[in-house]
Motif scaffolding. Structure first.
Motif, short mmCIF file in Angstrom:
data_model
loop_
_atom_site.label_atom_id
_atom_site.label_comp_id
_atom_site.label_asym_id
_atom_site.label_seq_id
_atom_site.Cartn_x
_atom_site.Cartn_y
_atom_site.Cartn_z
N LYS A 48 12.86 10.47 -44.97
CA LYS A 48 12.99 11.61 -43.70
C LYS A 48 14.39 11.06 -42.96
O LYS A 48 14.87 11.71 -42.44
CB LYS A 48 12.05 11.48 -42.86
N SER A 49 14.09 10.05 -42.14
CA SER A 49 15.26 9.99 -41.05
C SER A 49 17.04 9.78 -42.40
O SER A 49 17.66 10.12 -41.90
CB SER A 49 15.10 8.48 -41.09
N THR A 50 16.74 9.02 -42.92
CA THR A 50 17.93 8.67 -44.17
C THR A 50 18.59 10.43 -44.69
O THR A 50 19.71 10.35 -44.35
CB THR A 50 17.69 8.14 -45.62
N LEU A 51 17.54 11.05 -45.16
CA LEU A 51 17.70 12.78 -45.27
C LEU A 51 18.22 13.20 -43.93
O LEU A 51 19.91 13.69 -44.25
CB LEU A 51 16.59 13.56 -45.85
N LEU A 52 17.98 13.22 -42.71
CA LEU A 52 18.71 13.11 -41.28
C LEU A 52 20.06 13.47 -41.61
O LEU A 52 20.91 14.12 -41.19
CB LEU A 52 17.67 13.36 -40.87
N HIS A 53 19.85 11.83 -41.56
CA HIS A 53 20.86 11.06 -41.13
C HIS A 53 22.01 11.52 -42.73
O HIS A 53 23.34 11.59 -41.79
CB HIS A 53 21.38 9.64 -41.57
N GLY A 90 23.69 19.39 -34.66
CA GLY A 90 23.22 19.91 -33.40
C GLY A 90 21.59 19.07 -33.91
O GLY A 90 21.47 18.79 -34.73
N PHE A 91 21.58 18.27 -32.14
CA PHE A 91 20.55 16.71 -33.71
C PHE A 91 19.06 17.10 -31.29
O PHE A 91 19.92 17.44 -30.46
CB PHE A 91 21.13 15.51 -33.43
N VAL A 92 18.52 16.17 -31.88
CA VAL A 92 17.39 16.34 -31.37
C VAL A 92 15.74 15.49 -31.73
O VAL A 92 15.49 15.47 -32.90
CB VAL A 92 15.83 17.69 -31.20
N VAL A 160 22.52 22.32 -28.65
CA VAL A 160 22.85 24.09 -29.25
C VAL A 160 23.49 24.19 -28.65
O VAL A 160 24.81 25.26 -28.62
CB VAL A 160 22.17 24.69 -29.73
N ALA A 161 24.38 23.30 -27.30
CA ALA A 161 25.38 23.79 -26.10
C ALA A 161 26.81 24.47 -27.29
O ALA A 161 27.46 25.55 -26.39
CB ALA A 161 25.67 23.40 -25.30
N ASN A 162 27.24 23.83 -28.16
CA ASN A 162 28.36 24.17 -29.21
C ASN A 162 27.87 25.15 -29.96
O ASN A 162 29.21 25.33 -30.88
CB ASN A 162 29.22 22.76 -29.09
N ALA A 163 27.00 25.26 -29.64
CA ALA A 163 26.75 26.49 -30.59
C ALA A 163 26.54 26.41 -32.47
O ALA A 163 27.44 26.79 -33.13
CB ALA A 163 27.54 28.33 -30.67
N PRO A 164 26.66 25.42 -32.88
CA PRO A 164 26.65 24.72 -33.42
C PRO A 164 25.37 26.02 -34.80
O PRO A 164 25.06 26.28 -34.79
CB PRO A 164 26.04 23.34 -33.83
N GLY A 165 26.15 25.37 -36.44
CA GLY A 165 25.29 26.39 -37.77
C GLY A 165 24.14 25.77 -37.68
O GLY A 165 23.66 26.32 -37.88
N LEU A 166 23.75 24.37 -37.87
CA LEU A 166 23.01 24.02 -38.54
C LEU A 166 22.26 22.60 -36.69
O LEU A 166 22.88 22.03 -36.32
CB LEU A 166 23.20 23.30 -38.89
N LEU A 167 21.14 23.23 -36.76
CA LEU A 167 20.29 21.79 -36.35
C LEU A 167 19.35 21.19 -36.68
O LEU A 167 18.46 21.37 -37.85
CB LEU A 167 19.38 22.97 -35.15
N LEU A 168 19.79 19.90 -36.56
CA LEU A 168 18.91 19.23 -37.15
C LEU A 168 18.19 18.39 -35.71
O LEU A 168 18.06 17.36 -35.29
CB LEU A 168 19.70 17.52 -37.92
N ALA A 169 16.37 18.22 -36.37
CA ALA A 169 15.46 17.63 -34.84
C ALA A 169 14.86 16.83 -36.36
O ALA A 169 14.04 16.91 -36.97
CB ALA A 169 14.51 18.41 -34.52
N ASP A 170 14.33 15.50 -35.59
CA ASP A 170 13.84 14.75 -35.98
C ASP A 170 12.26 14.43 -34.72
O ASP A 170 12.31 13.66 -33.72
CB ASP A 170 13.70 13.06 -36.35
N ALA A 199 17.82 25.74 -39.22
CA ALA A 199 17.09 23.80 -38.83
C ALA A 199 15.97 23.79 -39.82
O ALA A 199 15.73 23.93 -40.41
CB ALA A 199 15.75 24.53 -37.76
N LEU A 200 16.35 22.28 -39.69
CA LEU A 200 15.19 21.07 -40.88
C LEU A 200 14.95 20.51 -39.76
O LEU A 200 15.46 19.44 -39.00
CB LEU A 200 16.46 20.47 -41.33
N ILE A 201 13.63 20.30 -39.14
CA ILE A 201 12.79 19.92 -38.74
C ILE A 201 11.88 19.12 -39.36
O ILE A 201 10.83 18.96 -40.02
CB ILE A 201 11.91 20.49 -37.72
N ALA A 202 11.90 17.51 -39.29
CA ALA A 202 11.19 16.48 -39.16
C ALA A 202 10.03 16.77 -38.71
O ALA A 202 9.92 16.85 -37.25
CB ALA A 202 11.82 15.07 -39.55
#
Length: 227
Positions: A48-53, A90-92, A160-170, A199-202
């Motif tokens: 999972k972490s590898t995929l997010l990275h 964006g990363f969370v 999301v402050a810079n209005a990204p199109g993609l959010l990744l959350a672990d 958003a891709l959320i692990a």
């Protein structure tokens, strides 16, 4: 129709472990569309972490292509990848990683200032985001003065402050009690719908995963859809 916010095409990722090669991703494919929340559920060690990275351009794939907003990235140098990551992703994380000496407002302003936005404009957008996330009364508080759920919502606003199109959350709710996790999750998925983020959320929380638009897992290095 616009293309996917994130596309993984035949992505390979492997690591050397002593004399052995560990294949984590083997021809992995995934399309993630704007306004869509996708749960990534897999046991520890599955990748999972590898995929997010790899999706977040923190690691280069050993094969295949990663497209962010339709832009191929595999051949980019580190500077180009960093620039793209700063504006489009964006990363969370499970731990909020907020700057302890800064207020909630200042924490959300930081990525915008790094990008080069004028201070007044960054402050205005940060106030809007924090108010949307229910933190209008907490903007001048430092992280130590906020609850765990409030800290994580500040982290979401910063992501999301810079209005990204993609959010990744672990595991964004992994450190929270069930009630707080529910609130943070609702905030996150509401933001995805309201802004058209992808958003891709692990997560290990199958109840929360079941309420996302899609669920995927990693089996033998390949990404597969879960019913």
């Amino acid at each position: 129709m616009a293309g996917p916010a994130l596309a993984l095409a035949k992505v390979d990722r492997r690591y050397l472990q002593g004399q052995a090669t560990l294949d984590i991703l083997r021809g992995a494919d995934l399309d993630l569309w704007p306004g869509q929340s996708v749960a990534l559920i897999a046991p520890s060690g599955a990748g999972k972490s590898t995929l997010l990275h790899v999706a977040g351009l923190l690691e280069k794939p050993d094969g295949g292509e990663v497209l962010v907003g339709g832009e191929p990235t595999a051949a980019m140098d580190d500077a180009a990848r960093t620039a793209l990551r700063r504006t489009r992703i964006g990363f969370v994380y499970q731990a909020h990683h907020l700057l302890a000496e800064f207020t909630a407002l200042e924490n959300v302003m930081v990525p915008q200032l790094i990008r080069g936005l004028p201070r007044q404009q960054a402050a205005e957008r940060s106030r809007e985001l924090l108010a949307y996330l229910g933190l209008g009364e907490r903007m001048t508080h430092r992280p130590a003065e906020l609850s765990g759920g409030e800290q994580q919502r500040v982290a979401i606003a910063r992501a999301v402050a810079n209005a990204p199109g993609l959010l990744l959350a672990d595991e964004p709710t992994g450190n929270l009690d069930p009630r707080t996790a529910e609130h943070v999750f609702g905030t996150l998925t509401g933001l995805v719908k309201a802004t058209g983020l992808a958003a891709l959320i692990a997560t290990h929380n199958l109840d929360l995963a079941g309420r996302m638009d899609r669920r995927v897992t990693i089996r033998d290095g390949v990404i597969v859809e879960v019913a």
